[in-house]
Motif scaffolding. Structure first.
Motif: not given
Length: 253
Positions: A195-199, A142-145
């Protein structure tokens, strides 16, 4: 699939759910009608399972989520269905793709494969290295804004602008990883973003690590002479928009 078992999916239903998931998240291999139909089947299945848990509460993960919705009140009905849908589909896709991509990486790097055969105690570090080198999720889904102006790598992202994290590129950042284009099954301090990061970190990261470790260790133990059965250029990849994986991985031994 372990995630399906945790959710309480009957074993006989797993092949159909996996087939629907592959169709639902494809881009070009199926028509829009087929994709919509597969998503509809998945949503109906999830809703049916939730209804069953309400009639016959169980001790599986879905039963716990339903109890939290009905008794704890911290989930809306929409959130419950969406969460269950995400766990079912992403838990299957990401794990299957990570295993097949990881095994392929080893088969294409024979020296590291031999090293791992000789030193099976390196499986845990190998399981960190394989998704770093060849991640199944090559970008953020998903895009982050941006909430405010921020400078990243000499580029200003203005408030309100959207960005999509390039996980595959970040995992090959030479300022973070020594010799990032080299596979090293003993690589330490491996701060990859597979595995991504943070929230946005993968909820099932630890379970995925366990599954990958078991898969790699078992395969090397049971099929010590495993090798590709076809040339690399003949391998076909799925057309999922955010999760990269093989349609099949033909091997021989």
């Amino acid at each position: 699939m372990l995630v399906l078992e945790l959710l309480g999916v009957p074993q006989q239903d797993s092949p159909q759910l996996c087939a629907w998931t592959d169709t639902a998240f494809s881009m070009t291999r199926h028509s829009q009608e087929e994709i919509k139909a597969a998503r509809g089947h998945l949503e109906e299945y999830v809703a049916g399972m939730i209804g069953e848990r309400r009639e016959r509460p169980g001790d599986d993960l879905l039963g716990a989520l339903v109890a939290e919705r009905d008794e704890g009140g911290r989930l809306t009905e929409k959130e419950l269905i969406g969460f269950a849908f995400l766990l079912l589909t992403a838990g299957y896709l990401s794990t299957v793709n990570a295993i097949s991509s990881g095994i392929l990486t080893l088969l294409l790097h024979s020296a590291e494969l031999d090293r791992l055969r000789a030193r099976p105690e390196l499986v845990p570090t190998a399981v960190e290295e394989l998704p770093r080198y060849n991640p199944s999720a090559i970008s953020g889904a998903l895009p982050r804004v941006a909430l405010e102006d921020v400078d990243l790598g000499g580029v200003t992202v203005r408030a309100g602008e959207a960005v999509v994290p390039a996980i595959g590129s970040a995992n090959h950042d030479a300022s973070v990883f020594h010799a990032p284009e080299r596979v090293d099954v003993a690589r330490e301090a491996n701060s990859h973003l597979a595995f991504g990061y943070g929230v946005h970190r993968c909820l099932g990261a630890q379970m995925a690590r366990m599954e990958l470790q078991v898969a790699v260790a078992t395969l090397l133990r049971r099929l010590p002479t495993i090798r590709l059965a076809v040339p690399e250029h003949e391998l076909r990849w799925k057309d999922h928009p955010v999760s990269r994986g093989l349609l099949s991985l033909p091997v021989t031994w």
